[in-house]
Design a protein around this motif. Structure first.
Motif, mmCIF file in Angstrom:
data_model
loop_
_atom_site.group_PDB
_atom_site.id
_atom_site.type_symbol
_atom_site.label_atom_id
_atom_site.label_comp_id
_atom_site.label_asym_id
_atom_site.label_seq_id
_atom_site.Cartn_x
_atom_site.Cartn_y
_atom_site.Cartn_z
ATOM 1 N N VAL A 40 -9.584 6.818 -4.989
ATOM 2 C CA VAL A 40 -10.504 5.954 -4.253
ATOM 3 C C VAL A 40 -11.098 6.703 -3.065
ATOM 4 O O VAL A 40 -12.293 6.647 -2.816
ATOM 5 N N TYR A 99 -19.459 2.429 -2.886
ATOM 6 C CA TYR A 99 -18.129 3.032 -2.958
ATOM 7 C C TYR A 99 -17.083 2.079 -2.377
ATOM 8 O O TYR A 99 -15.962 1.991 -2.870
ATOM 9 N N ARG A 126 -11.048 -2.348 -7.252
ATOM 10 C CA ARG A 126 -9.771 -1.802 -7.682
ATOM 11 C C ARG A 126 -8.618 -2.627 -7.111
ATOM 12 O O ARG A 126 -7.629 -2.870 -7.789
ATOM 13 N N VAL A 127 -8.773 -3.045 -5.872
ATOM 14 C CA VAL A 127 -7.740 -3.894 -5.270
ATOM 15 C C VAL A 127 -7.705 -5.245 -5.974
ATOM 16 O O VAL A 127 -6.639 -5.766 -6.301
ATOM 17 N N LEU A 172 -16.399 -0.543 -4.892
ATOM 18 C CA LEU A 172 -15.524 -0.041 -5.961
ATOM 19 C C LEU A 172 -14.069 -0.103 -5.520
ATOM 20 O O LEU A 172 -13.183 -0.437 -6.312
ATOM 21 N N HIS A 173 -13.840 0.231 -4.247
ATOM 22 C CA HIS A 173 -12.477 0.127 -3.720
ATOM 23 C C HIS A 173 -11.985 -1.319 -3.798
ATOM 24 O O HIS A 173 -10.886 -1.595 -4.253
ATOM 25 N N ARG A 174 -12.842 -2.248 -3.369
ATOM 26 C CA ARG A 174 -12.444 -3.657 -3.396
ATOM 27 C C ARG A 174 -12.151 -4.112 -4.832
ATOM 28 O O ARG A 174 -11.218 -4.865 -5.073
ATOM 29 N N THR A 193 -7.247 0.003 6.221
ATOM 30 C CA THR A 193 -8.041 0.799 5.281
ATOM 31 C C THR A 193 -9.462 1.011 5.805
ATOM 32 O O THR A 193 -10.090 2.005 5.469
ATOM 33 N N LEU A 252 -2.780 -0.094 -3.213
ATOM 34 C CA LEU A 252 -3.015 0.801 -4.347
ATOM 35 C C LEU A 252 -1.832 1.736 -4.539
ATOM 36 O O LEU A 252 -1.053 1.956 -3.629
#
Lengths: 297, 278
Positions: free
Chosen positions: A90, B30, B37-38, B33-35, B112, A82
């Protein structure tokens, strides 16, 4: 207390940190500092002992405790998939914070971390110091009550360290509780109101930096060098000079309230060091006194 | 810094209790949502591959290879026979992408997951979030695949759309177990490549994908029986063209796949708790 099999990484570390205080764990690599931090951070479960963070037991209230902590781990774990600002967005969501609030804070924190220009940059394009500042910014996204910093400036160049110290000092002024580990004396002296010296998983001493220096060292230190092979031989002839002496492979440290006077006594005895230096006592000396070892070996 | 939520002074403990509430409930989401975005960074790949692969396979096998296939497949064309299998194996492909390297990445290469575990998220929620996000991505791929099957006119049954959940179940069954396995790896010294070569590839070949499992000698058929792909393929065939099999067998397909999802998922959660709580 934390055990890994037969090895007790942390055994007998006990301390309390008051709200708004800046508290340090000082010790060499492998002393158990990071493990302690992970336990306080409600991540690593302890094998035995009592732990209360913000009045709660980490075993039962992990998410609650972590919601009020900011964590700066020893090695950056920013999300390299990111962009810089996205990392903050995030991470803020992990706390269940509303998107708009997180976005606003992300911009404030980018400014705080002096990274405004870098919002859209890739994480990997940042310098070591910038990554560290971004990690700190990320740790602040939830406006934490307590900030845990595990060796915040290890591996940074002097300028980057000073920028970071300045940022941390501001947080301290704003009343954020800081808990940090370090093996740098100057860092501990700059940032900590109070600290414990840790070695081999236990606490060796506790106090303010000034107290520790007063208790375990003298006001001044005279460093003399006679050449690597001669130091220990000369040391025998220096007995009686100063309050105390430490013979290191590369130099001799003479502890005294008046370093200059000791130097005069040495030269009067007919000994002429290659170099000599009088300095004020530091936490390094405290550590040496307590453990018989230097911090950075 | 202002926190803008509430201005009344609260004790730190009360603040913490309040702060844990939402993450406890929504944490897995949540993570998802991170995944997402990736994944957004490789949307192009997902869509192009999601359309391109079905096109190529359906055309090459269902239309091309079909011209030389001359066996009785229960009264349907080779295209109709192979289409549900291709859809099911597309889900396996997604699983083998999403449950290998991204997991290694999260634990080790760009930890992460470690970052997440320092936030209020719990290790089990990290695993759940990954599952959710992959399920969503897999569904997108399956929808695209199904649409193309329709374009090829290769799904005669009115309930053919149930191929999608069948494929999803197969993909997640394999994926959950794979995630468990990947989570145990401290280092990748070629294990993941081995999985691709010696698990995924043979599974595709020996799961009744391109020809009925019954073609094999009985000594090799067990590979199909334990293969999640065989179960999801057969299930998809039942829905796609009313492939005739005893009802108990259909129940076994579903039960076996659900069991694999449950076992793999629980395994991955267990490893996550242990690995992130060290």
């Amino acid at each position: 207390m934390k055990r890994y099999g037969d090895f007790a990484a942390v055994d007998g570390i006990s301390f309390e940190v008051a709200p708004g205080e800046s508290f340090g764990l000082l010790g060499p690599n492998g002393a158990g500092k990071s493990t302690t931090m992970r336990m306080v951070g409600a991540v690593s479960t302890r094998t035995a002992g009592d732990l209360s963070v913000l009045g709660l037991d980490p075993d039962a209230f992990g998410p609650e405790i972590r919601s009020q902590l900011g964590v700066v781990p020893q090695s950056d774990n920013l999300d390299t998939e990111l962009r810089v600002r996205e990392n903050l967005l995030v991470y803020g969501r992990y706390f269940g914070l509303p998107g708009r609030l997180v976005a606003k804070r992300a911009d404030e924190l980018l400014a705080f971390a002096q990274l405004e220009e870098k919002g859209k940059a890739k994480v990997d394009s940042l310098s070591g110091g910038m990554k560290r500042r971004l990690t700190i910014a990320r740790a602040l996204i939830n406006d934490p009550r307590v900030l845990l910093l595990d060796e915040p400036t290890t591996g940074l160049d002097p300028q980057a360290r000073h920028i970071l110290w300045d940022r941390l000092f501001r947080l301290k002024e704003q009343g954020t509780t800081l808990l940090l580990t370090t093996h740098y004396m100057d860092e501990a002296e700059q940032l900590c109101d109070r600290l414990v010296v840790v070695d081999k998983g236990t606490i060796m001493a506790e106090g303010t930096p000034a107290e520790l220096i007063r208790r375990y060292s003298s006001r001044e230190v005279l460093e003399v060098r006679f050449g690597s092979d001669r130091n220990s031989e000369v040391a025998e002839r220096l007995v009686g000079i100063g309050d105390r002496m430490e013979v290191l492979p590369d130099r001799i440290l003479v502890y005294s309230d008046d370093g200059e006077a000791e130097l005069v006594r040495i030269t009067d005895a007919g000994l002429h060091p290659i170099t000599s230096l009088v300095r004020r006592s530091s936490l390094e000396d405290v550590f040496l006194r307590l453990t018989g070892r230097s911090l950075i070996e | 810094m202002s926190h803008g939520l509430s201005t009344e002074p609260r004790s730190d403990t009360a603040r913490a209790i309040a702060g844990g509430r939402k993450p406890r409930r929504w944490g897995a989401w949540y993570v998802a949502l991170h995944r997402f975005r990736v994944m957004k960074s490789y949307t192009g790949t997902v869509v192009v591959a999601g359309i391109g692969n079905p096109l190529i396979y359906l055309y090459a096998l269902g239309v091309g290879l079909a011209t030389i296939v001359d066996v009785d497949l229960g009264g349907v064309s080779y295209l109709v026979f192979v289409a549900p299998a291709l859809l099911a194996s597309a889900a396996i492909t997604v699983a083998s992408e999403e449950f290998t390297y991204p997991i290694m990445l999260g634990y080790k290469w760009n930890p992460t997951f470690t970052g997440m575990s320092a936030s209020p998220l719990r290790p089990t929620q990290i695993v759940d979030g990954v599952m959710i996000s992959v399920a969503v991505r897999m569904t997108v791929n399956l929808l695209l695949f199904f649409a193309l099957i329709l374009v090829f006119g290769a799904a005669p049954s009115p309930i053919a759309f149930l191929m999608i959940p069948a494929g999803l179940l197969g993909g997640l069954a394999f994926g959950a177990v794979l995630m468990g396995y990947t989570s145990t790896l401290e280092e990748d010294t070629g294990q993941l490549a081995m999985v691709m070569r010696f698990v995924v590839l043979p599974m595709t070949l020996f799961s009744g994908t391109f020809f009925p499992l019954s073609t094999f000698p009985i000594a090799l058929q067990w590979i199909g029986w334990i293969s999640p792909l065989w179960h999801s393929t057969e299930l998809a065939r039942v829905f796609s063209y009313g492939y005739a099999e005893p009802i108990w067998l259909t129940v076994v397909h579903v039960a076996y796949l659900v069991a694999l999802v449950a076992i793999g998922w629980a395994w991955a959660r267990r490893i996550a708790v242990r690995r992130l709580g060290r």
